[in-house]
Design an enzyme around this catalytic site. Structure first.
Site, PDB file in Angstrom:
ATOM      1  N   ASP A 196       0.845  -1.190   0.000  1.00 30.56           N
ATOM      2  CA  ASP A 196       0.000   0.000   0.000  1.00 30.56           C
ATOM      3  C   ASP A 196       0.882   1.242   0.000  1.00 30.56           C
ATOM      4  O   ASP A 196       1.216   1.783   1.058  1.00 30.56           O
ATOM      5  CB  ASP A 196      -0.999   0.009   1.168  1.00 30.56           C
ATOM      6  CG  ASP A 196      -2.179  -0.917   0.916  1.00 30.56           C
ATOM      7  OD1 ASP A 196      -2.236  -1.544  -0.171  1.00 30.56           O
ATOM      8  OD2 ASP A 196      -3.049  -1.014   1.798  1.00 30.56           O
ATOM      9  N   TYR A 199      -1.940   5.182  -2.242  1.00 36.74           N
ATOM     10  CA  TYR A 199      -3.390   5.363  -2.014  1.00 36.74           C
ATOM     11  C   TYR A 199      -4.009   6.281  -3.067  1.00 36.74           C
ATOM     12  O   TYR A 199      -5.016   6.938  -2.814  1.00 36.74           O
ATOM     13  CB  TYR A 199      -3.679   5.873  -0.591  1.00 36.74           C
ATOM     14  CG  TYR A 199      -3.450   4.817   0.461  1.00 36.74           C
ATOM     15  CD1 TYR A 199      -2.174   4.460   0.853  1.00 36.74           C
ATOM     16  CD2 TYR A 199      -4.536   4.149   1.045  1.00 36.74           C
ATOM     17  CE1 TYR A 199      -1.959   3.475   1.800  1.00 36.74           C
ATOM     18  CE2 TYR A 199      -4.330   3.159   1.995  1.00 36.74           C
ATOM     19  CZ  TYR A 199      -3.032   2.833   2.361  1.00 36.74           C
ATOM     20  OH  TYR A 199      -2.826   1.851   3.298  1.00 36.74           O
ATOM     21  N   ASN A 233      -3.389  -4.165  -1.520  1.00 31.70           N
ATOM     22  CA  ASN A 233      -4.627  -3.996  -2.288  1.00 31.70           C
ATOM     23  C   ASN A 233      -4.687  -2.641  -2.990  1.00 31.70           C
ATOM     24  O   ASN A 233      -5.323  -2.521  -4.039  1.00 31.70           O
ATOM     25  CB  ASN A 233      -5.855  -4.183  -1.384  1.00 31.70           C
ATOM     26  CG  ASN A 233      -5.809  -3.334  -0.137  1.00 31.70           C
ATOM     27  OD1 ASN A 233      -4.842  -3.396   0.612  1.00 31.70           O
ATOM     28  ND2 ASN A 233      -6.846  -2.547   0.089  1.00 31.70           N
ATOM     29  N   HIS A 328     -10.282  -5.688   8.522  1.00 27.47           N
ATOM     30  CA  HIS A 328      -9.683  -6.732   7.674  1.00 27.47           C
ATOM     31  C   HIS A 328      -9.560  -8.065   8.422  1.00 27.47           C
ATOM     32  O   HIS A 328      -8.653  -8.855   8.163  1.00 27.47           O
ATOM     33  CB  HIS A 328      -8.308  -6.296   7.150  1.00 27.47           C
ATOM     34  CG  HIS A 328      -8.336  -4.999   6.416  1.00 27.47           C
ATOM     35  ND1 HIS A 328      -9.132  -4.802   5.311  1.00 27.47           N
ATOM     36  CD2 HIS A 328      -7.670  -3.834   6.620  1.00 27.47           C
ATOM     37  CE1 HIS A 328      -8.953  -3.556   4.866  1.00 27.47           C
ATOM     38  NE2 HIS A 328      -8.079  -2.953   5.641  1.00 27.47           N
TER      39      HIS A 328
HETATM   40 FE   LIG Z   1      -4.185  -2.688   2.506  1.00 23.22          FE
END
Ligand SMILES: [Fe+2]
Length: 467
Positions: A196, A199, A233, A328
Site C-alpha cells: 500500500d 493510495y 490492495n 480486515h
Molecule cells: Fe491494505
C-alpha cells in the site's frame, strides 16, 4: 536504612502504577492504552513542499532504487522525466567526482483512464562491490541530479544489518511524520515495505497524479536506500467501470522487483538475500491456491534457504494472518491455511504484514493441527513458528484502526493503535533486536521491543516472548 527501604518500595509502587495505567494485560497480551493526539488524517495538498517538482527542464523526479538481483550486488534505479524521454542512462562510480561507469536502461509510459504518465525509466546497475558507497546521476544531457547508495555486505551468517519496516504509508501529514521519524535512524540500510504505497486509488478515477506525488514525497529516502516492495490492495488499481481491467498497472509500470533472479514468474512474489537475511515476499492479491504459480514457486523456494548462509528467514506479505483488530479481520486466513505448515516446517523467524492501520505483535504460535473433523482450530504456542508483526501503521489518509477484538486473543503479545515504523537490527546469526517506534516519540524511544533469537541456531530459547 529503613527510610531508604520505604523510598525503594514507593518507587516500585509508582513504577507499577505507571505500568498498569499504560497497558492492560489479558491472557498474557498487552493492549497499549497510549492515546495518540487526535487530529484529522488528511492527505497533504498537491502544492505541498514535499511534492515539489525538482528545478530544471525535464528534471528527473520520483527517483527510487531497489535491490536488482538475488544477492545484493545489483541495484535497479527508476525515475520519471515529465516532458520528454531524455536519457535512460545512469552514470555511477565510487567517487563522487568520477562517475566512470554507466548502465543503459529503458523507458516506458502508460495510460490510466484520462491520465498519461511521464516517461518512466528503469536501469539496472550490476556487478557492484559489496559494502561500498556508490554515487549515481540521472538526467544525463539535460538536468542532471545526483544521489548515492550503499551496497549491503556480502551475504553471510554473521554480518550485522539493519532494516527499516514501513507499511501502508500513503501521503498524509501523518505519512510525512512517519517518514521523517524513520529518517532519524541512521543505521537502517534498506526498507522492507509491506504494501500500500500511494493510495491514489482513493481519489476519483484513481487519480494517478497521486502516484507521481507519492514518488516525489518518498524520494528523499527511496533515492538513497533500496525499498523492498510488497504489493497491497491499493496497488491493484483494478477498475472495470472505467475500463481499467489490468491489475497492478500503475505499480508494475513504476516499480520494479528482481523477481526473475529467484525464478519467480511474476513481480509480486520473489526472494532476495541481503546480508544475513533471506527475505521472501508474498502476494496477498495473486493466486496462491495449490498448483498456482505462486504456490509452486514457494514450495520450491523454502528448501533453497540455507540457514548456515542466511540464518534469518523473513517473510513479507500485505494481509496479516494473525490480526486481532476488527479491520480486515480474517482476510489473510485463506493464505494462512495454504502456507502456515511450511512456515513452521522451515522455521521462519518473523513475518511482517501491513493492511491493518495499527501495530500488533504476536507470540510464537501456530494453528496447523486442524483437519476438518478434529476441532483443533485454536492457535497454540509453538517455538518453531514465526512471530507475526502487523506494521500497517504508516499513516495514510484512511486513518487508524482503533477497534480491537476483545478480549485480546492469547496469541497477541502487544497491540497499539498508533502510527509508526519499526527497525530490525540483526546483530549476528543468533540475535536480532527489534523495536517499534510510534510517531509521537523521540528517535531513540521505542514503544515495543524484543530480542529475536534465531529459530535455526537457537530453536529452543524462549526469549521470543519477552516484551
Ligand atoms: Fe491494505
Amino acid at each position: 536504612m529503613e527510610q531508604r527501604g520505604h523510598s525503594l518500595n514507593l518507587s516500585f509502587v509508582i513504577v507499577m502504577v505507571v505500568f498498569v495505567g499504560f497497558a492492560s494485560t489479558c491472557q498474557g497480551g498487552v493492549t497499549s492504552r497510549f492515546q495518540r493526539k487526535l487530529e484529522a488524517t488528511k492527505d497533504m495538498p498537491l502544492d505541498s513542499d514535499v511534492f515539489s517538482v525538482p528545478a530544471g527542464y525535464n528534471a528527473p523526479q520520483q527517483v527510487h532504487i531497489t535491490q536488482g538481483d538475488l544477492n545484493g550486488n545489483a541495484v535497479i534505479v527508476s525515475w520519471v522525466t515529465p516532458k520528454e524521454p531524455g536519457s535512460s542512462t545512469v552514470l555511477y562510480g565510487t567517487s563522487e567526482d568520477k562517475l566512470d561507469k554507466s548502465a543503459k536502461g529503458k523507458y516506458g509510459q502508460y495510460k490510466y483512464y484520462n491520465y498519461t504518465s511521464g516517461f518512466i525509466h528503469h536501469a539496472t546497475l550490476r556487478h557492484l562491490k559489496y559494502d561500498t558507497k556508490y554515487y549515481y546521476a540521472v538526467g544525463i544531457g539535460q538536468t542532471v541530479r545526483k544521489f548515492w547508495f550503499k551496497t549491503p555486505p556480502q551475504v553471510g551468517p554473521d554480518v550485522p544489518y539493519t532494516f527499516g519496516l514501513i507499511g501502508d504509508l500513503g501521503q498524509s501529514y501523518d505519512s510525512n511524520k512517519t517518514l521523517s521519524h524513520y529518517e532519524t535512524n541512521k543505521d537502517a540500510g534498506a526498507v522492507l515495505f509491506v504494501g500500500d504505497l500511494s493510495y491514489a486509488d482513493n481519489y476519483p478515477y484513481h487519480d494517478n497524479r497521486r502516484w507521481d506525488s507519492w514518488g516525489r514525497f518518498v524520494e528523499r529516502s527511496t533515492a538513497y536506500q533500496p525499498w523492498i516492495w510488497t504489493v497491497g490492495n491499493h496497488e491493484l488499481d483494478f477498475e472495470p467501470d472505467i475500463g481499467e481491467t489490468v491489475p497492478f498497472k500503475p505499480f508494475t509500470n513504476r516499480y520494479r522487483t528482481p523477481y526473475r533472479a529467484s525464478n519467480s514468474t511474476a513481480p509480486f512474489w520473489y526472494s532476495i538475500k541481503r546480508g544475513p537475511a533471506y527475505i521472501i515476499v508474498l502476494a496477498s492479491y495473486s493466486a496462491y491456491g495449490k498448483y498456482t504459480p505462486q504456490y509452486k514457486w514457494l514450495e520450491d523456494e523454502f528448501p533453497k534457504v540455507n540457514r548456515s548462509e542466511t540464518p534469518w528467514l523473513i517473510v513479507m506479505m500485505h494481509s496479516p494472518w494473525y490480526n486481532s483488530y476488527n479491520y480486515h479481520y480474517m482476510e489473510g486466513e485463506t493464505m494462512r491455511v495454504m502456507f502456515e505448515t511450511w512456515f513452521v516446517q522451515y522455521k521462519v523467524d518473523m513475518v511482517f504484514a501491513g493492511h491493518v492501520h495499527a501495530y500488533e505483535r504476536s507470540h510464537r504460535i501456530s494453528n496447523v493441527a486442524y483437519n476438518i473433523v478434529n476441532g483443533k482450530c485454536i492457535p497454540v504456542p509453538n517455538q518453531d513458528a514465526p512471530v507475526y508483526i502487523t506494521i500497517g501503521d504508516g499513516g495514510n489518509l484512511e486513518g487508524l484502526a482503533s477497534n480491537m477484538t476483545e478480549p485480546q486473543p492469547s496469541y497477541s503479545a502487544f497491540r497499539e493503535s498508533s502510527f509508526g515504523h519499526a527497525i530490525l537490527d540483526i546483530k549476528n546469526r543468533t540475535h536480532a533486536y527489534y523495536t517499534w517506534h510510534r510517531n509521537q516519540d523521540g528517535a531513540k524511544v521505542m514503544a515495543d521491543s524484543m530480542w529475536f533469537t534465531n529459530r535455526f541456531w537457537l530453536p529452543t530459547d524462549d526469549s521470543s516472548n519477552v516484551v
